[in-house]
Design a protein around this motif. Structure first.
Motif: not given
Length: 513
Positions: A89-102, A104-108, A473-479
């Motif tokens: 796995i080379r990269c990760l991305a997180l979307s802003p949270p939606s109105t339903h507190d969800k 989206t995580l993408a991994s490449g 290799t890559c890391l993402k996090a959110f509160v």
């Protein structure tokens, strides 16, 4: 008359003392309440060389008001762990949270695939209460969230996926070694447009692992989108330049070549390729930074170099991020964090302090040198393995002064560390981060000033450490947000089999991740 006045004064004094005692007790009670009843929870996701996508939560149970961080107890728990790709796995991305507190995580990965997931941004008290160690050798706590789901995968690239980014909740941009940047719509995951980056000519360029025999290395290594969403910068292998793109028209807006003197000032040697590895805009869009193998260059909005980033001692750079300091009343300026090969996270100030210009690097280039104002890790904290990626987070408090700055780091040896960062450095008096402070524990000769040693002060504290057992290799996090009162109520049967979520899928009440 005099006795009556003295008695009245004594009563008023006693009443004032009682009010002060009550106020002190209320402040102490409020501090204790914040420390116990306001625990924050972080969702951390890491990608590894072993194709594993590992998700875990870090919960702080004490001292979360920012005033008693030394008493923080961090509890880690696994949330998901599985083989997500056919290769690393080379990269990760997180979307802003939606109105339903969800979220989206993408991994490449290197398998030319982008996997998509839905993660819950709201922590469930009931789920945490049911968490228990599963039968394994480590005895780690496992917390499964039934709202985490797998959405599917995208396979529109024909080479390794190098970078992913959600500029908004409705768009996903991806870059790969096939020299393309694709724009996908998250509503139905349709590819709206594809930006084709020119492939460099094979004129004495060395061949790479992504190039055919005798051909030059090609592919987009990284890209950065301006906060206005109208401009994008891309970096390409085999070219000593960066390209500007107009996202409104989808066409090239310009090319900026890296001059030889600029590359030498950034620490590039004669035999280096000279192509950039990372690029990022600051939060206001007034400047951006391009990193190379052993240095970085800060450019202004006019695309002219304004500062040089070099670590001391010189080390390879793996990741760069601007810190969000807009809610800090005491700080005025840009702070850039750089992760290095020797396990350090070094902070640089890219703006002048109180109108004073930055130090000049040399007379030939005339480019200023950005000062290092603090660091985390290194041999002081037994963190000497390469720091592959990190994430800066801010935990809300009752006031601005109670905000707590956190940094999550991931090393190639599989260690995840959680730090708290002091944007105010105490050196007898409170001193802003954008003024250089030296390490008092550095070795000094008798009679030598500490400012002459060149050592950088450790500006953070280690709160917790977690061993994943895999090479990160890559890391993402959110509160994660607080659980709602409706979610904490006991479950009552409604007679329905399932509910329809925001993407039109039917989810059962007893579904699991």
């Amino acid at each position: 008359m005099g006795k009556r006045k003295r008695a009245t004064d004594e009563v008023n004094h006693n009443l004032q003392s009682a009010n002060e005692t009550i106020a002190d007790g209320n402040r102490a009670l409020k501090k204790t309440k914040n420390a116990v009843e306001r625990p924050f929870t972080l969702q951390i996701i890491v990608g590894t060389y072993e194709r594993i996508l590992h998700g875990l939560t870090a919960t702080a149970v004490n001292g979360t008001d920012g005033s008693n961080v030394e008493d923080v107890a961090i509890e880690f728990a696994d949330s998901f762990l599985f083989n997500a790709h056919a290769s690393s796995i080379r990269c990760l991305a997180l979307s802003p949270p939606s109105t339903h507190d969800k979220v989206t995580l993408a991994s490449g990965g290197s398998d030319q695939t982008i996997n998509l997931y839905h993660l819950s941004a709201r922590k469930s008290v009931e789920t945490l209460r049911k968490a228990r160690p599963v039968p394994n050798f480590s005895g780690r706590k496992v917390v499964e969230n039934p709202k985490n789901k797998e959405l599917g995968s995208l396979q529109h690239h024909a080479a390794n996926v190098n970078a992913l980014q959600f500029p908004t909740r409705s768009k996903l941009l991806s870059a790969a070694d096939d020299s393309t940047v694709a724009i996908a719509r998250t509503r139905d995951w349709t590819i709206l447009s594809t930006i084709k980056v020119p492939i460099p000519k094979a004129q004495g360029r060395p061949s790479g692992d992504t190039a055919p025999p005798g051909g030059p290395p090609s592919g987009v290594t990284d890209f950065a989108i301006h906060p206005s969403m109208k401009l994008m910068i891309s970096l390409t292998k085999g070219e000593r330049c960066m390209r500007l793109w107009n996202l409104v028209t989808g066409r090239k807006a310009g090319v900026l070549n890296f001059e030889k003197t600029l590359l030498q000032a950034a620490g590039e040697s004669r035999w280096s390729r000279g192509d950039g590895s990372r690029v990022e805009w600051n939060k206001t869009g007034e400047e951006f930074v391009v990193s190379f193998e052993r240095g970085a260059v800060v450019f202004g909005l006019d695309s002219k170099p304004k500062g040089i980033i070099k670590t001391a001692p010189l080390s390879k750079i793996h990741q760069i991020h601007y810190l969000d300091t807009k809610n800090r009343d005491h700080f005025h300026g840009n702070v850039l964090a750089v992760s290095t090969e020797d396990g350090r996270l070094v902070f640089f100030s890219t703006t002048s302090v109180d109108g004073n210009s930055l130090e000049s690097l040399d007379k030939s280039s005339g480019i200023s040198l950005c000062p290092a104002v603090g660091q985390l890790g290194g041999h002081v904290h037994d963190s000497e393995n390469r720091l592959k990626d990190f994430e800066y987070l801010s935990v809300e408090g009752d006031t601005k002064s109670a905000r707590q700055s956190l940094i999550v780091t991931g090393s190639s040896d599989g260690s995840i560390r959680l730090w708290t960062v002091d944007l105010l450095i105490d050196s007898g008096h409170k001193q802003p981060l954008n003024s250089a402070v030296n390490d008092p524990n550095a070795t000094k000769t008798p009679g030598e000033d500490s400012s002459a040693t060149g050592a950088i002060r450790q500006i953070g504290r280690l709160l917790g450490k977690y061993e994943t057992g895999n090479r990160i290799t890559c890391l993402k996090a959110f509160v994660m947000s607080e659980a709602s009162d409706k979610e904490n109520e006991p479950h009552r049967p409604t007679g329905r089999v399932g509910d329809i979520d925001d993407v039109g899928e039917v989810t059962s009440d007893d579904s699991s991740t």
